[in-house]
Design an enzyme around this catalytic site. Structure first.
Site, PDB file in Angstrom:
ATOM      1  CG  PHE B 118      16.166  24.976  13.212  1.00 42.76           C
ATOM      2  CD1 PHE B 118      15.069  23.530  14.706  1.00 42.76           C
ATOM      3  CD2 PHE B 118      15.063  25.763  12.951  1.00 42.76           C
ATOM      4  CE1 PHE B 118      14.335  23.753  14.003  1.00 42.76           C
ATOM      5  CE2 PHE B 118      14.077  25.320  12.781  1.00 42.76           C
ATOM      6  CZ  PHE B 118      13.427  24.203  13.070  1.00 42.76           C
ATOM      7  CD  GLN B 119      13.469  24.159   9.296  1.00 46.82           C
ATOM      8  OE1 GLN B 119      13.508  25.651   8.434  1.00 46.82           O
ATOM      9  NE2 GLN B 119      11.905  23.666   9.767  1.00 46.82           N
ATOM     10  CE  LYS B 168      17.881  33.907   8.148  1.00 48.27           C
ATOM     11  NZ  LYS B 168      16.763  33.395   8.865  1.00 48.27           N
ATOM     12  CG  MET B 479       2.342  -1.835 -12.389  1.00 50.11           C
ATOM     13  SD  MET B 479       1.625  -2.677 -14.470  1.00 50.11           S
ATOM     14  CE  MET B 479       1.973  -1.808 -15.065  1.00 50.11           C
TER      15      MET B 479
HETATM   16  C1  LIG Z   1       6.267   6.288  -5.455  1.00 51.75           C
HETATM   17  C2  LIG Z   1       5.787   5.317  -5.457  1.00 51.75           C
HETATM   18  N1  LIG Z   1       5.986   3.656  -4.381  1.00 51.75           N
HETATM   19  C3  LIG Z   1       5.282   3.010  -5.198  1.00 51.75           C
HETATM   20  C4  LIG Z   1       5.298   2.554  -6.401  1.00 51.75           C
HETATM   21  C5  LIG Z   1       5.303   0.966  -7.126  1.00 51.75           C
HETATM   22  N2  LIG Z   1       4.369   0.963  -8.158  1.00 51.75           N
HETATM   23  C6  LIG Z   1       4.198   1.069  -9.161  1.00 51.75           C
HETATM   24  S1  LIG Z   1       2.734   0.852  -9.879  1.00 51.75           S
HETATM   25  C7  LIG Z   1       2.025   0.528  -8.431  1.00 51.75           C
HETATM   26  C8  LIG Z   1       0.464   0.788  -8.413  1.00 51.75           C
HETATM   27  C9  LIG Z   1      -0.376   1.766  -8.920  1.00 51.75           C
HETATM   28  O1  LIG Z   1      -1.340   2.126  -8.521  1.00 51.75           O
HETATM   29  P1  LIG Z   1      -2.400   3.327  -8.708  1.00 51.75           P
HETATM   30  O2  LIG Z   1      -2.000   4.725  -8.863  1.00 51.75           O
HETATM   31  O3  LIG Z   1      -4.050   3.090  -8.196  1.00 51.75           O
HETATM   32  O4  LIG Z   1      -2.466   2.541 -10.116  1.00 51.75           O
HETATM   33  P2  LIG Z   1      -3.315   1.666 -11.190  1.00 51.75           P
HETATM   34  O5  LIG Z   1      -2.020   0.720 -11.773  1.00 51.75           O
HETATM   35  O6  LIG Z   1      -4.591   1.430 -10.300  1.00 51.75           O
HETATM   36  O7  LIG Z   1      -3.626   2.038 -12.395  1.00 51.75           O
HETATM   37  C10 LIG Z   1       2.886   0.801  -7.038  1.00 51.75           C
HETATM   38  C11 LIG Z   1       2.145   1.015  -6.184  1.00 51.75           C
HETATM   39  C12 LIG Z   1       5.629   3.531  -7.524  1.00 51.75           C
HETATM   40  N3  LIG Z   1       5.995   2.915  -8.859  1.00 51.75           N
HETATM   41  N4  LIG Z   1       5.890   4.738  -7.260  1.00 51.75           N
END
Ligand SMILES: Cc1ncc(C[n+]2csc(CCOP(=O)(O)OP(=O)(O)O)c2C)c(N)n1
Ligand SMILES: [Mg+2]
Lengths: 178, 583
Positions: B118-119, B168, B479
């Protein structure tokens, strides 16, 4: 390009996994890997032959392996710096009248017969990879049932007692990168 | 020396050793396989403060944020199985950014290991690729030495994360423990540099004969604490400096020789200078693809000097002429006295010219009353006097932070660079705030990223962590939207993102929440919240359509940057997310 590394590693659980992982995560196939204890207590020496490493990337793996906590020393084995050998075990089942020829081959190749049973023979030899390739070819007519190659092991020529010429017995210059 | 031997359990040894390593705060989450350690903690909680996180990923980011803010090793703890696997993202984040953390995980007892108990998960196996090293401790007698080694590995050479997986039964076993005898410093080898006079001379010759040199300053400047040395080298040789994202703060932003950040969203004049340079002096940076652009055309005419503590970085992606393997601070001490002072008038004139061309398209100079993310960040910079420790998340706001928040001091920007881990900022900010008591910690995070780890708001409140959380809400995974706009014909596939009412969310967590819609509001609110002690959440509702400029598309030449259109950004190409906060 085929590349051979000789590494001195801590003899501990997981160390091979750590080494192999450095090749695996870069999608590099390891052609042969040998490891066993060596003259230093607690350490093992391993010889790794990896495929498809660009010449410009060969040093990179030396440093990448050196960064591993359980790796103590890494050398890139080159034709001029190392003696490289391989061990072959072959189980063969030659037709009865060819058994004599096998004995001759053993003699000629500095090999020997470890078992001479009624149904099969076990043939052993050691040499450079090239010599072993040739030997395996020579054994083919005798009906190979099972073939085991140890993979390469390498030892550096450098050291205080080395009075031999730079080229060891049965070695050719292009052997390692072949 | 008096020998004081006592029998104590493995669980107690963990805490004894952590205290010996100087640990006074740890971020963790209990569970079955780590219960003995948590039980033993009750005897030590006057010396070690445990922060109960809401998700083990948060614990790793907190340890990471703590490490980056303090320069010390950060520590996280979790149970076996899901607790440990939740740590993987944080380990990978720390690995990519060379951040020293130690993560202690419980493991199932040795008697059932390998039986799918388990785990049970193969923690050392899973974390192999995302740690500098991972230990499985099978003998309680080796525990103290292992913990000591783990700390040493984490902080030595090129720092990184280390996992210690402790079954553990090992935690439960009692053994005689020698308090007065600290473990020896070496059952692990540590890679040190070996700098030769010849290398120093070669490097100095290159610098002294260069007409158009550029220093590339990376995270190594901070890790090696080589800030003074870097400044001396730059000033001594009149050499302009550009930093990587993680190098920000390693060279004062206000210094006349600082050209700012390089790379994909770097300053145009910095990128142009790198491309046109005849010498690059790379200090503790690794030529990441986000800073080089297309490798074939990267700084084609320059000789390259590379100084790094990790030998495997040399010639990894960019071939260099002189590689100096060593601690940057020490190398710079040796190198700078050999550098002769030079007049580089024409080079600086050229750089000024490039710089003038970016001012034209600078968003701060454009007259429009639109409230953009860049404005929000600039206002945070102004209102905090540039003195905050900022922890940014990943996305447009992260790049805008790097552009519009000027950092003059080291360790005042913490961000996930190499892995680009969304959700990093809030927990890393919590961790950082435990390292700096006398500094305001600001978390700048997108509406996407905050929703990845917002459960840690509860940790903020439970611990009364003094952080200011700035959510830059543009209604989009901005982005990604930007890439879709530029390279996918403005097909905004799955990037409009709904947010909860952050002010009410803050209220639900019982922390003060604010929402601002324009620059004046933003200034007023910031002024107000800065006087509040304790955590605050502020939502900045900004335009959806803005983009980060300049931008070097992936695989493009570093000098081929897409620049901000002079008339401002075209508006509202995408679907507006419904239920956005109304003004
Ligand atoms: C865990 C994770 N999932 C997906 C991405 C791909 N990704 C890079 S920037 C981004 C958008 C970020 O959106 P937000 O937090 O609203 O910031 P903004 O760019 O709008 O300032 C994504 C989805 C990532 N870098 N990390
Ligand atoms: Mg967003």
């Amino acid at each position: 390009m085929k590349t051979t590394y000789v590494a001195l590693v801590r003899d501990t659980a997981g160390v091979l996994n750590q080494i192999v992982n450095q090749f695996r995560k870069r999608n590099i196939n390891i052609e042969s890997l040998t490891v066993a204890q060596c003259e230093k207590p607690g350490l093992s020496r391993t010889t790794i032959v990896a495929n498809d490493i660009e010449p410009s990337r060969q040093d990179f793996f030396v440093h990448i392996l050196m960064n591993l906590v359980n790796v103590v020393e890494v050398e890139l084995a080159s034709d001029s710096s190392h003696i490289v050998r391989e061990n072959v075990l072959a189980k063969i089942d030659p037709p009865p009248k060819k058994r004599k020829e096998v004995k001759e081959l053993a003699h000629k190749s500095q090999g020997r017969l470890l078992r001479n049973g009624s149904s099969s023979m076990v043939f052993e030899a050691a040499g450079t990879a090239k010599e072993m390739d040739k030997l395996v070819g020579d054994l083919e007519p005798f009906n190979i049932i099972e073939l085991v190659r140890s993979g390469r092991v390498a030892i550096s020529k450098q050291g205080k007692d080395l009075t031999l010429s730079p080229t060891g017995p049965g070695e050719s210059q292009d052997e390692l990168s072949r | 020396m008096t020998e004081k031997k006592t029998r104590i359990t493995g669980a107690e040894i963990i805490w004894e050793c952590l205290i010996k390593e100087g640990v006074d705060v740890i971020f963790g989450y209990p569970g079955g396989a780590i219960l003995p350690a948590y039980d033993a903690l009750t005897k030590y909680d006057d010396r070690i403060h445990h922060v109960l996180v809401r998700h083990e990923q948060g614990a790793t980011h907190m340890a990471d944020g703590y490490a980056r803010a303090s320069g010390k090793v950060g520590v996280a703890m979790a149970t076996s199985g899901p607790g440990a696997t939740n740590m993987v993202t944080g380990l990978a984040t720390a690995m990519m950014d060379s951040s020293p953390i130690v993560c202690i995980t419980g493991q199932v007892p040795l008697s059932v290991m390998g039986t799918d108990a388990f785990q049970e998960t193969d923690v050392t196996g899973i974390t192999l690729s995302v740690t500098k090293h991972s230990f499985l401790v099978t003998d309680v007698k080796e525990l103290a030495q292992t913990i000591h080694d783990a700390f040493r590995i984490a902080r030595s050479g090129r720092p990184g994360p280390v996992v210690i997986d402790i079954p553990k039964c090992v935690q439960n076993e009692a053994v005689s423990f020698n308090y007065s005898n600290p473990p020896a410093d070496l059952s692990v080898h540590v890679v040190d540099g070996a700098v030769t006079e010849e290398q120093i001379r070669l490097a100095a010759d290159l610098i002294n004969t260069a007409e158009k040199p550029v220093i590339l300053a990376g995270h190594g400047v901070l890790l090696s604490e080589a800030m003074t040395g870097l400044k001396q080298l730059a000033e001594q040789g009149s050499i302009p400096v550009s930093t990587t994202l993680l190098g920000i703060g390693g060279f004062p932003s206000s210094h006349p020789l600082n050209m700012g950040m390089m790379g994909m969203h770097g300053n145009a004049h910095a990128n142009n200078a790198i491309q046109d340079a005849d010498l690059l002096i790379a200090c503790g940076m690794r030529f990441d693809d986000r800073v080089t652009g297309k490798l074939k055309t990267y700084s084609p005419h320059s000789k390259k000097i590379h100084i790094d503590i990790d030998r495997s970085e040399f010639n990894k992606v960019v071939p260099v002429d002189v590689a100096i393997h060593g601690d940057l601070k020490q190398v710079l001490w040796q190198l700078t006295p050999e550098v002769t002072s030079r007049n580089r008038g024409p080079w600086f004139k050229q750089i000024k010219k490039w710089q003038a061309s970016i001012d034209e398209v600078e968003i701060l100079n454009q007259t429009s009353d639109e409230f953009m993310a860049a404005h929000a960040i600039r206002i945070i910079w102004e209102e905090t006097g540039g003195n905050a420790l900022v922890v940014s998340d990943v996305g447009q706001h992260q790049m805008l932070e790097a552009q519009y928040y000027e950092h003059n001091k080291p360790r005042t920007l913490i961000t996930s660079g190499g892995l680009g881990t969304m959700g990093f900022a809030l927990p890393a900010g919590i961790g950082a705030s435990f390292a700096v008591k006398n500094k305001d910690v600001w978390v700048i995070v997108g509406d996407g990223g905050i929703q990845m780890t917002l459960m840690e708001l509860a940790t903020v409140v439970q611990e009364n962590v003094n952080i200011k959380i700035a959510i830059i809400n543009n209604g989009y995974l901005g982005m990604v939207r930007q890439w879709q706009e530029m390279f996918y014909n403005a097909r905004y596939s799955e990037t409009p993102i709904y947010s909860p009412d952050y002010v009410r969310l803050a209220e639900a967590y019982r922390l003060p929440g604010y929402r601002v819609f324009n620059k004046d509001d933003a200034r007023k609110t910031l002024n107000e919240v800065q006087r509040l002690d304790g955590p605050v959440l502020i939502e900045f509702v900004v335009e959806q359509h803005d983009m980060v400029y300049p931008m070097v598309p992936t695989g493009a030449n570093l000098h081929d940057m897409i620049r901000r259109p002079n008339g401002g950004q075209e508006k509202n190409k995408g679907r507006v997310i419904e239920k956005r906060p109304a003004k």
